[in-house]
Design a protein around this motif. Structure first.
Motif, PDB file in Angstrom:
ATOM      1  N   ALA A   1       8.094   2.153   1.264  1.00  0.00           N
ATOM      2  CA  ALA A   1       8.564   1.823   0.027  1.00  0.00           C
ATOM      3  C   ALA A   1       8.274   3.196  -0.954  1.00  0.00           C
ATOM      4  O   ALA A   1       9.106   3.282  -1.938  1.00  0.00           O
ATOM      5  CB  ALA A   1       7.553   0.775  -0.498  1.00  0.00           C
ATOM      6  N   TYR A   2       7.253   3.871  -0.570  1.00  0.00           N
ATOM      7  CA  TYR A   2       7.083   4.989  -1.652  1.00  0.00           C
ATOM      8  C   TYR A   2       8.092   6.106  -1.412  1.00  0.00           C
ATOM      9  O   TYR A   2       8.847   6.516  -2.471  1.00  0.00           O
ATOM     10  CB  TYR A   2       5.624   5.537  -1.075  1.00  0.00           C
ATOM     11  CG  TYR A   2       5.476   7.237  -1.846  1.00  0.00           C
ATOM     12  CD1 TYR A   2       5.659   8.223  -0.997  1.00  0.00           C
ATOM     13  CD2 TYR A   2       4.879   7.131  -2.832  1.00  0.00           C
ATOM     14  CE1 TYR A   2       5.559   9.518  -1.436  1.00  0.00           C
ATOM     15  CE2 TYR A   2       4.673   8.458  -3.306  1.00  0.00           C
ATOM     16  CZ  TYR A   2       4.880   9.517  -2.848  1.00  0.00           C
ATOM     17  OH  TYR A   2       4.678  10.667  -3.392  1.00  0.00           O
ATOM     18  N   TYR A   3       8.494   6.454  -0.152  1.00  0.00           N
ATOM     19  CA  TYR A   3       9.853   7.262   0.078  1.00  0.00           C
ATOM     20  C   TYR A   3      11.046   6.821  -0.454  1.00  0.00           C
ATOM     21  O   TYR A   3      11.803   7.734  -0.678  1.00  0.00           O
ATOM     22  CB  TYR A   3       9.316   7.970   1.422  1.00  0.00           C
ATOM     23  CG  TYR A   3       8.561   9.085   1.527  1.00  0.00           C
ATOM     24  CD1 TYR A   3       7.159   8.780   2.138  1.00  0.00           C
ATOM     25  CD2 TYR A   3       8.962  10.240   1.179  1.00  0.00           C
ATOM     26  CE1 TYR A   3       6.046   9.756   2.204  1.00  0.00           C
ATOM     27  CE2 TYR A   3       7.764  11.236   1.376  1.00  0.00           C
ATOM     28  CZ  TYR A   3       6.501  10.930   1.859  1.00  0.00           C
ATOM     29  OH  TYR A   3       5.497  11.830   2.002  1.00  0.00           O
ATOM     30  N   ARG A   4      11.300   5.560  -0.194  1.00  0.00           N
ATOM     31  CA  ARG A   4      12.350   5.055  -0.686  1.00  0.00           C
ATOM     32  C   ARG A   4      12.557   5.269  -2.213  1.00  0.00           C
ATOM     33  O   ARG A   4      13.548   5.766  -2.768  1.00  0.00           O
ATOM     34  CB  ARG A   4      12.368   3.552  -0.451  1.00  0.00           C
ATOM     35  CG  ARG A   4      12.797   3.155   0.985  1.00  0.00           C
ATOM     36  CD  ARG A   4      12.856   1.718   1.129  1.00  0.00           C
ATOM     37  NE  ARG A   4      12.495   1.165   2.366  1.00  0.00           N
ATOM     38  CZ  ARG A   4      12.209   0.084   3.100  1.00  0.00           C
ATOM     39  NH1 ARG A   4      11.912  -0.910   2.002  1.00  0.00           N
ATOM     40  NH2 ARG A   4      12.441  -0.291   4.505  1.00  0.00           N
TER      41      ARG A   4
ATOM     42  N   GLY B   1      -4.171   0.117  -4.755  1.00  0.00           N
ATOM     43  CA  GLY B   1      -4.501  -0.833  -3.807  1.00  0.00           C
ATOM     44  C   GLY B   1      -6.092  -0.875  -3.564  1.00  0.00           C
ATOM     45  O   GLY B   1      -6.770  -0.157  -4.247  1.00  0.00           O
ATOM     46  N   PRO B   2      -6.403  -1.863  -2.387  1.00  0.00           N
ATOM     47  CA  PRO B   2      -5.789  -2.311  -1.480  1.00  0.00           C
ATOM     48  C   PRO B   2      -4.996  -3.566  -2.025  1.00  0.00           C
ATOM     49  O   PRO B   2      -5.330  -3.899  -3.030  1.00  0.00           O
ATOM     50  CB  PRO B   2      -6.700  -2.647  -0.323  1.00  0.00           C
ATOM     51  CG  PRO B   2      -8.015  -2.791  -1.187  1.00  0.00           C
ATOM     52  CD  PRO B   2      -7.965  -1.758  -2.248  1.00  0.00           C
TER      53      PRO B   2
ATOM     54  N   ARG C   1       5.635  -3.048  -4.071  1.00  0.00           N
ATOM     55  CA  ARG C   1       5.498  -2.932  -5.653  1.00  0.00           C
ATOM     56  C   ARG C   1       4.872  -1.727  -6.135  1.00  0.00           C
ATOM     57  O   ARG C   1       5.427  -0.925  -6.809  1.00  0.00           O
ATOM     58  CB  ARG C   1       5.247  -4.217  -6.590  1.00  0.00           C
ATOM     59  CG  ARG C   1       5.490  -4.247  -7.808  1.00  0.00           C
ATOM     60  CD  ARG C   1       6.938  -3.966  -7.753  1.00  0.00           C
ATOM     61  NE  ARG C   1       7.662  -3.398  -9.182  1.00  0.00           N
ATOM     62  CZ  ARG C   1       7.822  -2.202  -9.386  1.00  0.00           C
ATOM     63  NH1 ARG C   1       7.440  -1.225  -8.759  1.00  0.00           N
ATOM     64  NH2 ARG C   1       8.411  -1.898 -10.756  1.00  0.00           N
ATOM     65  N   TYR C   2       3.577  -1.654  -5.510  1.00  0.00           N
ATOM     66  CA  TYR C   2       2.945  -0.399  -6.110  1.00  0.00           C
ATOM     67  C   TYR C   2       3.029   0.806  -5.561  1.00  0.00           C
ATOM     68  O   TYR C   2       2.900   1.653  -6.128  1.00  0.00           O
ATOM     69  CB  TYR C   2       1.277  -0.928  -6.155  1.00  0.00           C
ATOM     70  CG  TYR C   2       1.179  -2.252  -7.215  1.00  0.00           C
ATOM     71  CD1 TYR C   2       0.900  -3.354  -6.797  1.00  0.00           C
ATOM     72  CD2 TYR C   2       1.052  -1.756  -8.682  1.00  0.00           C
ATOM     73  CE1 TYR C   2       0.977  -4.333  -7.549  1.00  0.00           C
ATOM     74  CE2 TYR C   2       1.109  -2.820  -9.458  1.00  0.00           C
ATOM     75  CZ  TYR C   2       0.925  -4.242  -9.029  1.00  0.00           C
ATOM     76  OH  TYR C   2       0.580  -4.883  -9.865  1.00  0.00           O
TER      77      TYR C   2
END
Lengths: 142, 145
Positions: free
Chosen positions: A13-16, B25-26, B35-36
């Motif tokens: 998700a982060y790299y997307r 997180g966690p 999302r985060y």
């Protein structure tokens, strides 16, 4: 990143998001340059793409709904295309001078605590203290 | 610190402890994780990108309060991180809200975000006022789109 490990969901998700932002930044930077050098407008881009100007404004409001076709169209309307170059994660050579507040131990989380209340006081950066029981009020993210 | 080792450290981003815990997180579900993690990447735009667009960072009205919002629209729900500038290129993130909870611009919920951000600011900096200015005065690399 080991090729034998499954990639964690949060990294995916982060790299997307990081990829979306990089592409958006490239397009926006080009638009900004052309505004200065050629006085290009969103209206002109809209005309070249047979779109309403409002659509171009929506596209420039953020990369959320961009597709690869959106990227291609915007760049082409500005007479450009992206030149893709792969970079291994962690091996990018950066010539960016870190912000003065980040020059010391940039990869360390720094807890920031204000001094005792004082009208003229300002926050000072202090080194992280292990085992502290007092909850810090600020965390440096980057 | 930035998740990716390749984020340049152009600008400094600080968060209140509560904001940091909420966004790092966690997490209790895959949905939250996604999302985060996206929000983290979005916040790192401020830290590392050479160019920061006016669509990314906007001042709240009234501007003399010095409160700004960083937008992260995807994935849903769209989020807003609020904060103020201690100096040029130094952002203090105070809290965040899901965009759907804020309603239309100018509504009481938006005023509440200004109040909440200013409250957090005063806890940290007392009477010192934040940096007030246009986008290109508060950050380097600002572009208007």
């Amino acid at each position: 990143m080991s090729s034998n490990e499954k990639i964690a969901l949060e990294n995916l998700a982060y790299y997307r998001e990081r990829n979306r932002n990089k592409v958006y930044a490239a397009v926006v930077a080009l638009f900004s340059r052309l505004v200065e050098t050629q006085n290009i407008t969103k209206r002109e881009i809209a005309y070249r793409l047979s779109k309403e100007p409002a659509q171009i404004t929506r596209w420039f409001s953020g990369p959320s709904n961009w597709t690869l076709d959106t990227v291609s169209d915007l760049l082409l309307a500005m007479g450009a295309e992206l030149d893709y170059k792969d970079v291994q994660i962690g091996q990018r050579i950066s010539h960016v001078r870190p912000h003065p507040l980040l020059q010391n131990e940039p990869n360390k989380v720094v807890w920031i605590k204000p001094k005792e209340p004082c009208k003229e006081d300002k926050v000072r950066v202090e080194n992280a203290e292990t085992g502290t029981t007092k909850r810090p009020l600020l965390v440096r993210v980057g | 610190m930035p998740r990716s080792p390749d984020v340049a450290l152009r600008r400094a981003l600080f968060m209140t402890h509560e904001l940091y815990e909420a966004t790092h997180g966690p997490y209790s579900s895959d949905t939250e994780t996604i999302r985060y993690a996206a929000l983290q990447a979005q916040l790192e735009v401020f830290i590392g990108d050479a160019v920061v667009a006016s669509s990314y960072l906007k001042p709240l009205s009234p501007r003399n309060k010095g409160v700004w919002e960083i937008k992260n629209k995807r994935p849903k729900p769209s989020l807003r991180v609020f904060g103020l500038f201690a100096s040029r290129d130094v952002f203090i993130g105070t809290h965040y809200q899901p965009r759907p909870s804020l309603g239309g611009f100018g509504t009481p919920m938006w005023k509440e975000q200004i109040r909440a951000a200013r409250y957090e600011w005063r806890q940290l900096f007392g009477d010192t006022e934040p940096l007030i200015g246009d986008l290109d005065e508060v950050i380097s690399g600002a572009v208007y789109v």
